[in-house]
Design an enzyme around this catalytic site. Structure first.
Site, PDB file in Angstrom:
ATOM      1  N   ASN A  13       0.872  -1.174   0.000  1.00 15.84           N
ATOM      2  CA  ASN A  13       0.000   0.000   0.000  1.00 15.84           C
ATOM      3  C   ASN A  13       0.912   1.227   0.000  1.00 15.84           C
ATOM      4  OD1 ASN A  13      -1.477   2.301   0.906  1.00 15.84           O
ATOM      5  ND2 ASN A  13      -3.087   0.980   1.716  1.00 15.84           N
ATOM      6  N   GLU A  40      -3.974   1.868  -2.906  1.00 15.11           N
ATOM      7  CA  GLU A  40      -4.108   3.275  -2.528  1.00 15.11           C
ATOM      8  C   GLU A  40      -3.209   4.159  -3.401  1.00 15.11           C
ATOM      9  OE1 GLU A  40      -5.044   5.688   1.594  1.00 15.11           O
ATOM     10  OE2 GLU A  40      -4.083   3.723   1.735  1.00 15.11           O
ATOM     11  N   ASP A 153      -4.071  -5.010   0.784  1.00 13.83           N
ATOM     12  CA  ASP A 153      -4.424  -4.393   2.059  1.00 13.83           C
ATOM     13  C   ASP A 153      -5.853  -4.813   2.374  1.00 13.83           C
ATOM     14  OD1 ASP A 153      -5.112  -2.810   4.182  1.00 13.83           O
ATOM     15  OD2 ASP A 153      -4.565  -0.913   3.253  1.00 13.83           O
ATOM     16  N   ASN A 155      -7.276  -4.548   5.351  1.00 16.52           N
ATOM     17  CA  ASN A 155      -7.863  -3.766   6.443  1.00 16.52           C
ATOM     18  C   ASN A 155      -8.570  -4.676   7.449  1.00 16.52           C
ATOM     19  OD1 ASN A 155      -7.289  -0.919   6.379  1.00 16.52           O
ATOM     20  ND2 ASN A 155      -8.387  -0.804   4.431  1.00 16.52           N
ATOM     21  N   ASP A 224      -1.980  -6.255   5.979  1.00 24.56           N
ATOM     22  CA  ASP A 224      -1.674  -6.592   4.588  1.00 24.56           C
ATOM     23  C   ASP A 224      -1.393  -8.092   4.536  1.00 24.56           C
ATOM     24  OD1 ASP A 224      -1.173  -3.688   3.307  1.00 24.56           O
ATOM     25  OD2 ASP A 224      -0.301  -3.778   5.330  1.00 24.56           O
ATOM     26  N   ASP A 253       2.618   4.594   5.346  1.00 26.37           N
ATOM     27  CA  ASP A 253       2.445   3.985   6.666  1.00 26.37           C
ATOM     28  C   ASP A 253       2.401   2.459   6.602  1.00 26.37           C
ATOM     29  OD1 ASP A 253       0.028   4.185   5.353  1.00 26.37           O
ATOM     30  OD2 ASP A 253      -0.983   5.326   6.928  1.00 26.37           O
ATOM     31  N   HIS A 254       2.492   1.887   5.413  1.00 29.40           N
ATOM     32  CA  HIS A 254       2.613   0.440   5.218  1.00 29.40           C
ATOM     33  C   HIS A 254       4.027   0.103   4.751  1.00 29.40           C
ATOM     34  CE1 HIS A 254      -1.845  -0.552   4.984  1.00 29.40           C
ATOM     35  NE2 HIS A 254      -1.856   0.766   4.873  1.00 29.40           N
TER      36      HIS A 254
END
Length: 264
Positions: A13, A40, A153, A155, A224, A253-254
């Protein structure tokens, strides 16, 4: 003697491919994954950096969306053969969250599952409905005789071992019982959670928020995932997370997560 080649399948991501393109290119150059699912993108189809990726040795198919969402599949040395764009089951769903292609003999489905916050509410309802649609498609994919990877991802925090502080996230959509149950039912179809298969009970994270030096302190989440169908699971050789990417300045942030599989 038959020689076995190892392939690396990864998911990342990027949290905005325009802003993170240098990070992505540096990672591709260093780690050399063979197939990559990106999420994303936050870019329209026209803004996708296909030329820069081609210069780096990667062909791509993508499904962009201006400012939000967006998914892509990359393959080293070739252009993936796209087989599906968009998750079936809701013709009115215009969010760019699913892409499917064949690369290096592997069927790869790349997903960006809805976050679902705040919950309860319409975003959480959309998440659960999206997971139902994913389950229907995944049931077809897992049964294929060909090697299939369902990655991205999700989530979803599958268990309390996949988050640094379960109590702090108890009200979040990523950890709700309905979400965990839906993920569990997905695995029950016959998918193997590759990171958990390789790491067992050891903690490993793929996401760290931007607060209080959580990345540096390794206070993260595992959201993930790389799911393999039986045909690909039997070739699983290793898995990991390239946390060094997350520790770069102005990083996503991943961090990229990956599996290595042996293909004859």
């Amino acid at each position: 003697m038959t020689r076995t080649k190892t392939f690396k399948i990864a998911t990342f991501n990027v949290n905005g491919i325009g802003a993170r393109l240098p990070h992505l290119l540096a990672w591709l150059a260093k780690e050399k994954p063979d197939v990559v699912a990106l999420q994303e993108l936050k870019a329209s189809d026209a803004a996708f950096p296909a030329a820069a990726l081609e210069d780096a040795g990667y062909g791509a198919v993508w499904h962009g969306q201006r400012s939000w969402n967006g998914v892509a599949l990359l393959a080293r040395g070739l252009i993936p053969i796209e087989s599906r764009r968009g998750l079936p089951g809701d013709p009115e769903d215009e969010q760019s969250r699913y892409i499917e292609a064949v690369a290096h003999g592997i069927v790869v489905a790349g997903i960006y599952l809805p976050n679902g916050n705040p919950q309860p509410g319409p975003k959480f309802d959309y998440k659960l409905k999206w997971m139902q649609r994913l389950s229907r498609r995944a049931k077809i994919l897992v049964a294929l005789p060909d090697p299939v990877a369902l990655v991205g991802d999700f989530n979803v925090i599958p268990t309390d071992e996949d988050v640094y502080d379960p109590k702090a996230w108890r009200k979040d959509a990523l950890i709700q019982p309905e979400v965990r149950d839906a993920y569990g039912r997905l695995l029950d179809q016959g998918w193997t959670d590759a990171l958990r298969k390789v790491y067992g009970d050891r903690r490993i994270y793929t996401f760290w928020d931007y607060f209080r030096q959580h990345a540096e302190r390794d206070r993260g989440l595992r959201i993930d995932h790389l799911l393999l169908n039986p045909a690909l699971t039997k070739r699983l050789q290793g898995a990991g997370v390239d946390r060094w990417v997350r520790l770069q300045e102005k990083a996503s942030d991943h961090a990229p997560a990956w599996v290595e599989v042996g293909l004859v």
